[in-house]
Write a protein that holds these residues in place. Structure first.
Motif, PDB file in Angstrom:
ATOM      1  N   GLY A  86     -55.143 -31.069  90.552  1.00  0.00           N
ATOM      2  CA  GLY A  86     -54.972 -30.857  91.982  1.00  0.00           C
ATOM      3  C   GLY A  86     -56.036 -29.982  92.608  1.00  0.00           C
ATOM      4  O   GLY A  86     -55.752 -29.209  93.510  1.00  0.00           O
ATOM      5  N   ALA A  87     -57.261 -30.085  92.167  1.00  0.00           N
ATOM      6  CA  ALA A  87     -58.323 -29.208  92.660  1.00  0.00           C
ATOM      7  C   ALA A  87     -58.779 -29.657  94.044  1.00  0.00           C
ATOM      8  O   ALA A  87     -58.976 -30.841  94.295  1.00  0.00           O
ATOM      9  CB  ALA A  87     -59.495 -29.228  91.702  1.00  0.00           C
ATOM     10  N   SER A  88     -58.948 -28.689  94.926  1.00  0.00           N
ATOM     11  CA  SER A  88     -59.398 -29.030  96.269  1.00  0.00           C
ATOM     12  C   SER A  88     -60.897 -28.764  96.443  1.00  0.00           C
ATOM     13  O   SER A  88     -61.594 -29.540  97.049  1.00  0.00           O
ATOM     14  CB  SER A  88     -58.606 -28.231  97.305  1.00  0.00           C
ATOM     15  N   ARG A  89     -61.394 -27.671  95.929  1.00  0.00           N
ATOM     16  CA  ARG A  89     -62.807 -27.313  96.077  1.00  0.00           C
ATOM     17  C   ARG A  89     -63.411 -27.014  94.715  1.00  0.00           C
ATOM     18  O   ARG A  89     -62.894 -26.208  93.962  1.00  0.00           O
ATOM     19  CB  ARG A  89     -62.934 -26.071  96.955  1.00  0.00           C
ATOM     20  N   VAL A  90     -64.514 -27.657  94.435  1.00  0.00           N
ATOM     21  CA  VAL A  90     -65.224 -27.426  93.178  1.00  0.00           C
ATOM     22  C   VAL A  90     -66.426 -26.530  93.482  1.00  0.00           C
ATOM     23  O   VAL A  90     -67.264 -26.886  94.310  1.00  0.00           O
ATOM     24  CB  VAL A  90     -65.683 -28.758  92.543  1.00  0.00           C
ATOM     25  N   PRO A  91     -66.539 -25.373  92.834  1.00  0.00           N
ATOM     26  CA  PRO A  91     -67.598 -24.410  93.175  1.00  0.00           C
ATOM     27  C   PRO A  91     -68.955 -24.736  92.550  1.00  0.00           C
ATOM     28  O   PRO A  91     -69.496 -23.968  91.755  1.00  0.00           O
ATOM     29  CB  PRO A  91     -67.034 -23.093  92.632  1.00  0.00           C
ATOM     30  N   TYR A  92     -69.540 -25.882  92.923  1.00  0.00           N
ATOM     31  CA  TYR A  92     -70.838 -26.270  92.374  1.00  0.00           C
ATOM     32  C   TYR A  92     -71.954 -25.329  92.808  1.00  0.00           C
ATOM     33  O   TYR A  92     -72.919 -25.128  92.098  1.00  0.00           O
ATOM     34  CB  TYR A  92     -71.218 -27.684  92.825  1.00  0.00           C
ATOM     35  N   ARG A  93     -71.854 -24.739  93.985  1.00  0.00           N
ATOM     36  CA  ARG A  93     -72.952 -23.936  94.537  1.00  0.00           C
ATOM     37  C   ARG A  93     -72.956 -22.490  94.062  1.00  0.00           C
ATOM     38  O   ARG A  93     -73.730 -21.685  94.560  1.00  0.00           O
ATOM     39  CB  ARG A  93     -72.896 -23.980  96.059  1.00  0.00           C
ATOM     40  N   ASP A  94     -72.122 -22.153  93.111  1.00  0.00           N
ATOM     41  CA  ASP A  94     -72.065 -20.778  92.620  1.00  0.00           C
ATOM     42  C   ASP A  94     -73.247 -20.416  91.727  1.00  0.00           C
ATOM     43  O   ASP A  94     -73.539 -19.239  91.537  1.00  0.00           O
ATOM     44  CB  ASP A  94     -70.759 -20.524  91.867  1.00  0.00           C
ATOM     45  N   ALA A  95     -73.927 -21.413  91.173  1.00  0.00           N
ATOM     46  CA  ALA A  95     -75.078 -21.147  90.308  1.00  0.00           C
ATOM     47  C   ALA A  95     -76.011 -22.354  90.330  1.00  0.00           C
ATOM     48  O   ALA A  95     -75.593 -23.475  90.627  1.00  0.00           O
ATOM     49  CB  ALA A  95     -74.624 -20.869  88.869  1.00  0.00           C
ATOM     50  N   LYS A  96     -77.268 -22.123  90.015  1.00  0.00           N
ATOM     51  CA  LYS A  96     -78.236 -23.215  89.981  1.00  0.00           C
ATOM     52  C   LYS A  96     -77.860 -24.257  88.938  1.00  0.00           C
ATOM     53  O   LYS A  96     -78.024 -25.458  89.155  1.00  0.00           O
ATOM     54  CB  LYS A  96     -79.641 -22.678  89.689  1.00  0.00           C
TER      55      LYS A  96
END
Length: 101
Positions: A26-36
């Motif tokens: 049930g994930a709404s936001r995936v934090p791809y931009r937290d690291a290169k």
């Protein structure tokens, strides 16, 4: 300036959090931009790409905690399911004719 080892730790922590979010249903936001690293791997982890994650562990007693954490990460990564979708359904000749001259 942050030392390279600290930057690598931040990237691996961000990768772990992305894998955890993708493995939960049930994930709404995936934090791809937290690291290169996670930004570069965004298409591979959650997109239309085949991806293989290789983990290695050392079996010495002093590395037991790290080995267990690595295996838990691998288990979470194996739980990721990707919904493949067709991006374009053109024939090769239609693609050729769509190119600008």
């Amino acid at each position: 300036m942050t030392p390279p080892r600290a930057r690598a730790q931040v990237s691996l922590l961000a990768l772990s959090s992305v894998v955890s979010v993708l493995a939960s249903k049930g994930a709404s936001r995936v934090p791809y931009r937290d690291a290169k690293l996670t930004r570069i791997l965004q298409d591979s982890l959650g997109g239309n790409c085949k991806c293989a994650i290789v983990v290695t562990v050392r079996c010495e007693r002093e590395n037991l905690d790290e080995a267990i954490n690595t295996l838990r990460f691998a288990q979470r990564a194996a739980a990721i399911t990707v919904q493949v979708r067709v991006l374009a359904s053109r024939t090769p000749s239609a693609c050729w004719h769509a190119l600008p001259v």
